[in-house]
Write an enzyme that holds these catalytic residues in place. Structure first.
Site, mmCIF file in Angstrom:
data_model
loop_
_atom_site.group_PDB
_atom_site.id
_atom_site.type_symbol
_atom_site.label_atom_id
_atom_site.label_comp_id
_atom_site.label_asym_id
_atom_site.label_seq_id
_atom_site.Cartn_x
_atom_site.Cartn_y
_atom_site.Cartn_z
ATOM 1 N N THR A 26 0.760 -1.282 -0.128
ATOM 2 C CA THR A 26 -0.006 0.048 0.116
ATOM 3 C C THR A 26 1.001 1.263 -0.012
ATOM 4 O OG1 THR A 26 -0.166 0.156 2.474
ATOM 5 C CG2 THR A 26 -1.690 -1.279 1.209
ATOM 6 N N ASP A 27 0.174 2.490 -0.221
ATOM 7 C CA ASP A 27 0.766 3.531 -0.303
ATOM 8 C C ASP A 27 0.499 4.286 0.796
ATOM 9 O OD1 ASP A 27 -1.777 4.728 -0.655
ATOM 10 O OD2 ASP A 27 -1.509 5.297 -2.739
ATOM 11 N N PHE A 28 0.679 5.486 1.215
ATOM 12 C CA PHE A 28 0.665 6.219 2.367
ATOM 13 C C PHE A 28 -0.597 6.484 2.748
ATOM 14 C CE2 PHE A 28 0.148 9.505 -0.927
ATOM 15 C CZ PHE A 28 -0.789 10.389 -0.597
#
Length: 145
Positions: A26-28
Site C-alpha cells: 500500500t501507499d501512504f
C-alpha cells in the site's frame, strides 16, 4: 514445510490465484500502490504456467534457455484494494500468435472487479531474441485456451 498456494484452473479455463494485500503493497493512504498490481498479475501468470506444467526454472535450465518477456500490457484500474483484502488474480490464455502468448487477466475482491489487464508476452531465447514456443509448450497451454 508448507507449499505456497498455486491456484487452480476453473471450468471456464481461467486460472485463479488468491493473494492477500499486505501493508507493504500500500501507499501512504492505505490503498494498494498502482505498481503492485503488476506484481499480482505477474504471480498470476507464473502460477498459471506452473499449473500447465511450465516452470520458469526449467525453461532457464534448457539448452538453449527459454523465458517469457512482457512485450505489451494494458491495465485498467477500476476500484481500490486495501490492506488485508483477499484478492483473486484470474488468468486466461488466448490463442497464440507466432512467438506471442496472449493473456487476459483480472483481479477481483469477492465479486468486485478491481483491475484488469491484457498481456502480450513473448517467448525469448537466452540471447533475448523472440522465438516461437516449442510444440510441447504450446500443447500444455492449448487445453486452457
Amino acid at each position: 514445510m508448507m507449499q505456497p498456494a498455486s491456484g487452480a484452473f476453473g471450468d471456464d479455463h481461467t486460472h485463479r490465484l488468491p493473494v492477500r494485500v499486505y501493508y507493504e503493497d500500500t501507499d501512504f493512504s492505505g490503498v494498494v500502490y498502482h505498481a503492485r498490481y503488476l506484481h499480482f498479475f505477474e504471480r498470476g501468470r507464473t502460477e498459471s504456467l506452473r499449473a500447465c506444467g511450465i516452470h520458469h526454472s526449467e525453461l532457464a535450465a534448457m539448452e538453449p534457455a527459454l523465458a517469457f518477456a512482457v512485450r505489451r500490457m494494458s491495465v485498467e484500474f477500476v476500484r481500490a484494494a486495501r490492506v488485508d483484502d483477499v484478492l483473486v488474480v484470474g488468468t486466461g490464455f488466448r490463442p497464440q500468435v507466432g512467438a506471442r502468448l496472449m493473456m487476459e487477466q483480472t483481479i477481483h475482491r469477492a465479486d468486485e472487479l478491481v483491475a484488469s489487464a491484457c498481456v502480450e508476452a513473448v517467448c525469448i531465447d537466452g540471447a533475448g531474441r523472440a522465438k516461437r514456443p516449442p510444440a510441447w509448450m504450446r500443447n500444455k497451454w492449448l487445453s486452457y485456451v
